[in-house]
Motif scaffolding. Structure first.
Motif, PDB file in Angstrom:
ATOM      1  N   LYS A 159      18.410 -85.222 -81.580  1.00  8.84           N
ATOM      2  CA  LYS A 159      17.367 -84.685 -80.689  1.00  8.84           C
ATOM      3  C   LYS A 159      16.746 -85.813 -79.860  1.00  8.84           C
ATOM      4  N   THR A 160      16.386 -86.911 -80.514  1.00  8.13           N
ATOM      5  CA  THR A 160      15.741 -88.015 -79.804  1.00  8.13           C
ATOM      6  C   THR A 160      16.738 -89.073 -79.328  1.00  8.13           C
ATOM      7  N   ARG A 161      17.989 -88.949 -79.759  1.00 12.44           N
ATOM      8  CA  ARG A 161      19.046 -89.909 -79.436  1.00 12.44           C
ATOM      9  C   ARG A 161      18.640 -91.333 -79.823  1.00 12.44           C
ATOM     10  N   LYS A 164      10.005 -77.039 -84.965  1.00 15.03           N
ATOM     11  CA  LYS A 164      11.426 -76.991 -84.603  1.00 15.03           C
ATOM     12  C   LYS A 164      12.010 -78.385 -84.437  1.00 15.03           C
ATOM     13  N   ASN A 165      11.212 -79.345 -84.064  1.00 16.29           N
ATOM     14  CA  ASN A 165      11.697 -80.723 -83.905  1.00 16.29           C
ATOM     15  C   ASN A 165      11.919 -81.402 -85.244  1.00 16.29           C
ATOM     16  N   TYR A 193      19.301 -82.111 -87.174  1.00 18.33           N
ATOM     17  CA  TYR A 193      19.490 -83.071 -86.085  1.00 18.33           C
ATOM     18  C   TYR A 193      19.925 -84.450 -86.599  1.00 18.33           C
ATOM     19  N   ASP A 253      19.490 -89.567 -84.938  1.00 15.38           N
ATOM     20  CA  ASP A 253      18.766 -88.346 -84.604  1.00 15.38           C
ATOM     21  C   ASP A 253      19.311 -87.833 -83.274  1.00 15.38           C
ATOM     22  N   CYS A 311       7.635 -89.777 -84.121  1.00 14.38           N
ATOM     23  CA  CYS A 311       9.051 -89.832 -84.466  1.00 14.38           C
ATOM     24  C   CYS A 311       9.227 -90.855 -85.582  1.00 14.38           C
ATOM     25  N   ALA A 357      13.467 -89.951 -74.930  1.00 18.72           N
ATOM     26  CA  ALA A 357      14.672 -89.758 -75.721  1.00 18.72           C
ATOM     27  C   ALA A 357      15.691 -90.821 -75.351  1.00 18.72           C
ATOM     28  N   ARG A 402       7.952 -85.175 -87.328  1.00 23.44           N
ATOM     29  CA  ARG A 402       8.108 -84.936 -85.904  1.00 23.44           C
ATOM     30  C   ARG A 402       6.989 -84.026 -85.418  1.00 23.44           C
ATOM     31  N   ASP A 404      13.613 -80.433 -87.706  1.00 18.93           N
ATOM     32  CA  ASP A 404      14.787 -79.833 -88.324  1.00 18.93           C
ATOM     33  C   ASP A 404      15.746 -80.944 -88.763  1.00 18.93           C
TER      34      ASP A 404
END
Length: 186
Positions: free
Chosen positions: A174-176, A111-112, A117, A172, A58, A23, A107, A114
């Protein structure tokens, strides 16, 4: 001695495998923006749709359709389906004046995937902000293949004066990571 060697080899290989997806690791960029295979109006600045991105699960894709293309689609659907005038008028009034932007994310894990994010920021060449969405509407992704889940969101795009380049950045949370695109808006 062999046990320590094998243990250290196992440890380094697991660390190397987990380092594939870190991330906050910035995306590599193309030397020259690459034209997208599916959308003729979009150019990818960051390398986010190639095999490397599919390995770490990703991938974010953007497609853009200007108002003229959307109008041509509606007219063709009217001709094929023999729509009544009220149906045609209803669809015509629903068309966004600036066209539409479709954001698709792939992803690992439902849940990832979503879209909540993701945040979008579009600027013109002068640096003026045209579109700023802090987050997209949420929801889990649907199964796509292997271990990937896909989410798609369609966003009405802003009307721009004439043809111009719009610089789109998708962040993003989540993954920054940032995904950058150039859109040939009309």
């Amino acid at each position: 001695m062999k046990k320590y060697f094998l243990l250290s080899l196992l440890l380094t290989s697991t660390l190397a495998a987990s380092a594939q997806y870190m991330a906050g690791k910035p995306r590599k960029k193309y030397t020259f923006p690459k034209k997208d295979d599916e959308s003729t109006y979009v150019f990818n600045v960051t390398k986010n749709t190639d095999e490397d991105a599919e390995v770490d699960a990703c991938v974010t894709r953007v497609a853009y359709l200007p108002y003229t293309d959307l109008l041509a689609q509606i007219n063709e659907l009217k001709r094929i389906n023999s729509w009544a005038d009220t149906t045609y008028q209803r669809r015509l009034t629903q068309l966004p004046a600036g066209g539409q932007l479709t954001v698709t994310m792939y992803r690992r894990g439902a849940k990832n995937a979503d879209p909540a994010y993701l945040s979008l920021l579009a600027k013109n060449k002068a640096g003026e902000e045209l579109l700023n969405l802090p987050e997209l509407t949420g929801g889990q992704g649907r199964f796509w293949n292997r271990d990937l889940y896909m989410s798609t969101r369609t966003i009405p795009f802003v009307k721009v004066a004439g043809e111009q380049d719009v610089f789109l950045t998708i962040n993003d949370a989540k993954t920054r990571q940032n995904f950058e695109y150039i859109i040939k808006a009309q």
